[in-house]
Motif scaffolding. Structure first.
Motif, PDB file in Angstrom:
ATOM      1  N   TRP A  96       0.850  -1.196   0.000  1.00 30.97           N
ATOM      2  CA  TRP A  96       0.000   0.000   0.000  1.00 30.97           C
ATOM      3  C   TRP A  96       0.886   1.248   0.000  1.00 30.97           C
ATOM      4  N   ASP A  99       2.414   1.819  -3.443  1.00 28.44           N
ATOM      5  CA  ASP A  99       1.419   2.369  -4.388  1.00 28.44           C
ATOM      6  C   ASP A  99       1.156   3.841  -4.087  1.00 28.44           C
ATOM      7  N   THR A 103       2.426   7.327  -6.581  1.00 33.19           N
ATOM      8  CA  THR A 103       1.504   8.310  -7.188  1.00 33.19           C
ATOM      9  C   THR A 103       1.884   9.740  -6.815  1.00 33.19           C
TER      10      THR A 103
END
Ligand SMILES: Nc1ncnc2c1ncn2[C@@H]1O[C@H](COP(=O)(O)OP(=O)(O)OP(=O)(O)O)[C@@H](O)[C@H]1O
Length: 303
Positions: A96, A99, A103
């Motif tokens: 998590w 990710d 971004t």
């Protein structure tokens, strides 16, 4: 042409019971700097100033050519910062976090992130709260390194790690510099880690700069000279003399200004040299901190 990754000029920061005093030093691109000081010396405060998290009361901080704090947004795209306990969510997984970070940043090297996962023996489904201290540091380092930052700033990355984990982290930091436009600043109390991987070393104590120079010249300039000083002998002037201890007939001089010509000057004065010893970084650190403290106390009591 060399560029400056970090430059501090006359930086001051005052707290009620502590002050960073006129701090100036710089780190060139492609270099790794060990930033060393005892507890409470001001390492984290300096790092927070470098990261634009604090505003100096006086002086200037520039990072990757940008003035902090007013141009920090631009500089921060190319800086990664690692400090223990920073912004990880205990219940979220490493996957998590990866990710999320990818971004938020301009570049993410997935191939390198996968390599680091293997090398550090980390797994995407692991929650942060399930990681050991060393694994958490490795996770933070992975999140920082896979961004391929131009500057990596680490606040005590090896504290609390076992020797094997320390070795892995230090090896990874050295690898970062295979590309010579990248730079690393890392703070530590551990002079062995610093001696092992740094090109440049900066010592601070009680908010003051003690010394900042390249590692080899540090190691080359400091010596312990064991000698016999007959009664009539006047030793030569030595600006770098940090300590003199006499025991029986032997005097031991610790100097940060050694050179073959200084050694010759001692011999010419009539002193008899028994041995000239090299010093390791820990010995140099202790000698230079204590010598600077004595110098400051002498100046303050003379004022
Ligand atoms: N927000 C603050 N308010 C008041 N004093 C502070 C603040 N932050 C730091 N200090 C003081 O500044 C001094 C230097 O702290 P700093 O955390 O920079 O040292 P350090 O060299 O990183 O120490 P350590 O190795 O123990 O982590 C300490 O005396 C600390 O109490």
């Amino acid at each position: 042409m060399t560029h400056t990754a970090i430059a501090l000029q006359g930086v001051c920061k005052r707290y009620p019971f502590f002050q960073l005093n006129d701090l100036s030093f710089s780190l060139e691109e492609g270099q790794i700097m060990g930033f060393v000081g005892p507890n409470g010396a001001g390492k984290s405060t300096t790092i927070r100033l470098i990261m634009g998290l604090l505003q100096p009361d006086a002086g200037q901080v520039s990072v990757l050519g940008q003035r902090m704090t007013d141009q920090q947004a631009q500089a921060k795209r190319d800086i990664a910062f690692v400090a223990d306990g920073m912004g990880l969510h205990a219940n979220a997984t490493l996957g998590w976090h990866i990710d999320f970070v990818r971004t938020m940043v301009p570049y993410w090297d997935k191939h390198y992130a996968d390599q680091l996962l293997k090398r550090f023996n980390l797994h995407l489904p692991q929650t942060i709260k399930s990681l050991s201290t060393g694994e958490r540091v490795k996770a933070l380092l992975l999140l920082a390194l896979a961004r391929r930052p131009r500057l990596l700033v680490l606040d005590e990355p090896t504290t609390g790690l076992d020797p094997v984990a320390r070795h892995e982290i230090l090896a990874e930091l050295t690898d970062v510099l295979l590309d010579d436009s990248r730079s690393v600043l890392f703070s530590s109390h551990n002079t062995r880690d610093v001696e092992q991987i740094s090109d440049q070393i900066t010592f601070i104590d009680r908010g003051r700069l003690i010394e900042s120079s390249d590692r080899d010249s540090f190691i080359e300039r400091w010596r312990r000279i064991h000698l016999n000083v007959p009664d009539h002998v006047v030793l030569p002037a030595d600006q770098g003399r940090a300590d003199v201890v006499t025991s029986g007939h032997t005097t031991t001089i610790t100097t940060g200004n050694w050179s073959p010509s200084l050694e010759q000057a001692y011999i010419n004065s009539g002193a008899v040299i028994h041995e000239v010893q090299r010093m390791n970084l820990e010995e140099i650190f202790i000698a230079s901190v204590l010598s600077k403290r004595r110098q400051i106390e002498a100046e303050e009591s003379a004022a």
